[in-house]
Enzyme design. Structure first.
Site, mmCIF file in Angstrom:
data_model
loop_
_atom_site.group_PDB
_atom_site.id
_atom_site.type_symbol
_atom_site.label_atom_id
_atom_site.label_comp_id
_atom_site.label_asym_id
_atom_site.label_seq_id
_atom_site.Cartn_x
_atom_site.Cartn_y
_atom_site.Cartn_z
ATOM 1 N N ASP A 102 1.116 -0.750 -0.130
ATOM 2 C CA ASP A 102 -0.038 -0.155 -0.305
ATOM 3 C C ASP A 102 0.811 1.289 0.072
ATOM 4 O O ASP A 102 2.111 1.572 0.336
ATOM 5 C CB ASP A 102 -0.787 0.190 1.034
ATOM 6 C CG ASP A 102 -1.402 0.925 1.373
ATOM 7 O OD1 ASP A 102 -2.349 1.104 0.596
ATOM 8 O OD2 ASP A 102 -2.099 1.830 2.131
ATOM 9 N N GLU A 160 14.799 -15.404 1.152
ATOM 10 C CA GLU A 160 14.711 -16.431 1.992
ATOM 11 C C GLU A 160 13.736 -17.883 1.704
ATOM 12 O O GLU A 160 13.994 -18.745 2.476
ATOM 13 C CB GLU A 160 14.746 -15.712 2.914
ATOM 14 C CG GLU A 160 15.590 -14.728 3.740
ATOM 15 C CD GLU A 160 15.291 -14.123 4.915
ATOM 16 O OE1 GLU A 160 14.440 -14.662 5.512
ATOM 17 O OE2 GLU A 160 15.898 -13.170 5.514
HETATM 18 C C1 GLC Z 1 -4.279 2.900 -0.949
HETATM 19 C C2 GLC Z 1 -5.416 1.718 -0.384
HETATM 20 C C3 GLC Z 1 -6.064 2.849 -0.193
HETATM 21 C C4 GLC Z 1 -6.094 3.626 1.235
HETATM 22 C C5 GLC Z 1 -5.117 4.466 1.623
HETATM 23 C C6 GLC Z 1 -4.805 4.553 2.306
HETATM 24 O O1 GLC Z 1 -4.614 3.876 -1.280
HETATM 25 O O2 GLC Z 1 -5.386 1.310 -1.488
HETATM 26 O O3 GLC Z 1 -7.598 2.066 0.233
HETATM 27 O O4 GLC Z 1 -7.090 4.349 1.618
HETATM 28 O O5 GLC Z 1 -3.938 3.287 0.772
HETATM 29 O O6 GLC Z 1 -3.734 3.530 3.306
#
Ligand code: GLC
Ligand code: CA
Length: 575
Positions: free
Chosen positions: A215, A264
């Site tokens: 993310d 790993e």
């Molecule tokens: C990314 C995710 C989204 C989230 C954001 C903050 O863009 O896909 O859903 O709100 O990160 O974590």
């Protein structure tokens, strides 16, 4: 530099390369299936639906956050990176889910959220309980405020979800949150942050997780002087690796560390970056084999249904992946965007329909200028186009049912912080946030929550969900569900080398046609008017062809028509 082979034959595909042309299905766990009737989807629900996933013909599942969370941002506000939210299951159920998926031949990718924790994470609690200048505060990004008594934020920055990016704590300091207030950003200059995330990667890898979706991968590395730039100054700075907040070059040092951890394991764990960066070249760095290995390309999600746009996007992305040795990715829908069945029923916006962050807009409710039928027809054609391409296809739960965005959620029931942190004025009259693609799935025609569970659904489901339920489409020739099943089945049989050849003769005007090795030809008519269908054995069509009854089978002799907004797969005669 090691470059992964470009030629992989599906049958003998080395296990380490499973991800290269995988069909990956994203599960947003709280909205998939609820096993205990509390209105929230859970791991038990996923386990019970493994046969459904297997029948769909997937290679992998990407599971959105399932960690303990107050759900300030749908689970992307993580309290503990090495546990399961008790609202949706236990670690033992997680292990059971991994075993069930693996038993069905499906790999598991989990979402990892390294840019921030939640404000309930033990480190953030410790930071609040510790004094200014302490080690506990140094794991996050704390600053003194401006103004005579520090009563003004350290800078006038706004968060991605709108509203201020700095929040004050009781002793007067301020912390940075690029997203919601409940999502304090980590300080990746702190060695304990590095160590803790490596521990997390091993924790899940040891439990059998096959890969990670990273993310906000472009946000971790930050470089902030004592004197912070203003919002306007930040905006004017190039995002070329030197921007203080986004896509800094040294972020790749983190991913090199992670690559050592991934390697790993046998097979090596995989990763795919969610990185919103300025250029294809900068995106390629995330997909490097020395780093995460693969990166999302959201170009198709941002494009109108248009032959020229689609061709340019495919050409560019295949060229990029050839440079890095990665395989490319395709996405039409996910938990952050407007479902493509709806997007393609909106007036064309030249790529403006979907924007990251607070700018996501859905123009009105279903009665307001959306042609749902055309949208779905185009979405089905787009999906078959996608599934014929080399690279991995990331599908979002519900798209296999042809689900539309749910526009008709009363404001009071909306959950998305991007909705709540902006005013109707900022959003424009029609900005509705991301809840419309996160409504719990309909499994049956009837029942309080259409078979999602026995205790209602945490976001309201509209009456029209009945006709889009699994029950309504299962076994029905020509339904969207059966089209996905058949397309995925054919794809896994037909897919071989990661290459594509445009058919220049057929690709004119609104038509795009390309061939994959073995005589697999995909032809899409992006226009409204029918065009001549080329000769070949018809394998599958996204809308029924005039002379057959369900879209499959039969041989086209050249006299048939390919209707508008339709993709057909053919096998070249003699191939
Ligand atoms: C990314 C995710 C989204 C989230 C954001 C903050 O863009 O896909 O859903 O709100 O990160 O974590
Ligand atoms: Ca539940």
């Amino acid at each position: 530099m090691t470059t992964a082979p470009l030629t992989v034959s599906a049958g003998q595909q080395a296990d380490a390369d499973w991800w290269r042309q995988a069909a990956v299905y994203q599960i947003y766990p709280r909205s998939f299936a609820d096993s205990n009737g509390d209105g929230i989807g859970d791991l038990g629900g996923i386990i019970s639906r493994v046969p459904y996933l297997q029948q769909l013909g997937l290679d992998a599942v990407w599971l959105s956050p399932f960690y303990p969370s107050a759900l300030a941002d749908g689970g992307y506000d993580v309290d503990d990176f090495r546990d399961v939210d008790p609202k949706i299951g236990t670690l033992a159920e997680f292990d059971e889910m991994v075993a069930a998926l693996h038993g069905a031949g499906i790999k598991l990718i989990v979402d990892l959220v390294p840019n921030h924790s939640s404000d309930r994470h033990e480190w953030f609690r410790e930071a609040l309980a510790s004094p200014k200048g302490s080690n506990a505060r140094a794991r996050y990004i704390f600053r003194d405020g401006m103004g005579e008594n520090g009563e003004l934020p350290p800078a006038d920055w706004t968060s991605i979800f709108g509203g201020p990016a700095w929040t004050r704590v009781p002793d007067g300091q301020w912390y940075l949150h690029s997203f919601a207030t409940e999502q304090p950003d980590f300080n990746w200059k702190h060695p304990e942050v590095h160590e803790d995330f490596k521990r997390t990667l091993r924790f899940w890898s040891d439990r059998g997780v096959d890969g990670f979706r990273i993310d906000v991968a472009h946000g971790l590395a930050k470089d902030l002087d004592e004197v912070l730039p203003s919002r306007a100054e930040l905006k004017a700075m190039p995002k070329d690796g030197t921007h203080p907040l986004w896509d800094r070059d040294e972020v790749h040092e983190i991913y090199a560390e992670w690559r050592a951890v991934f390697n790993e394991y046998t097979p090596a764990r995989t990763a795919v970056a969610e990185a919103w960066v300025e250029t294809p070249e900068r995106r390629a760095k995330y997909a490097s084999p020395e780093g995460l290995g693969q990166a999302f390309n959201f170009d198709l999600m941002e494009a109108d249904f248009d032959a020229t746009h689609f061709r340019d996007i495919v050409t560019d992305n295949l060229a990029q992946s050839a440079v890095t040795g990665s395989s490319t990715t395709w996405v039409f829908s996910n938990h952050d965007g407007i479902r493509h069945a709806t997007r393609y029923g909106l007036p064309p916006r030249n790529g403006q329909a979907v924007k990251h962050g607070a700018e996501w807009v859905l123009a009105g409710g279903p009665e307001d200028g959306i042609d749902k039928e055309l949208g779905l027809r185009r979405a089905r054609a787009a999906t078959m186009f996608e599934l014929a391409l080399p690279g991995s296809a990331y599908l979002y739960q519900g798209e296999e049912l042809g689900l539309h965005e749910v526009a008709e959620i009363p404001d009071a029931q909306r959950q998305d912080p991007a909705f709540w942190r902006t005013t109707a004025e900022d959003r424009g009259f029609d900005g509705l946030g991301r809840d419309g693609c996160r409504v719990p799935l309909p499994w049956t025609r009837e029942g309080e929550s259409f078979g999602f569970g026995t205790g209602g659904a945490h976001l309201p489901q509209p009456a029209w969900f009945a006709d889009f339920s699994v029950e309504a489409e299962d076994g029905v020739a020509g339904s969207t569900l059966e089209m996905y099943r058949e397309a995925l089945r054919l794809r896994s049989q037909l897919q071989s080398e990661e290459s594509l050849t445009w058919d220049e003769k057929l690709s004119t005007g609104d038509v795009l046609a390309f061939e994959r090795p073995g005589g697999w030809l995909s032809v899409t008519n992006f226009g409204d008017a029918p065009v001549a269908l080329p000769e070949g054995e018809v394998l599958l069509a996204s809308t029924p062809l005039a002379s057959d009854d369900g879209g499959a089978g039969g041989v086209s002799t050249g006299g048939q028509q390919l209707p508008g907004a339709t993709t057909v797969w053919l096998r070249r005669m003699g191939a």
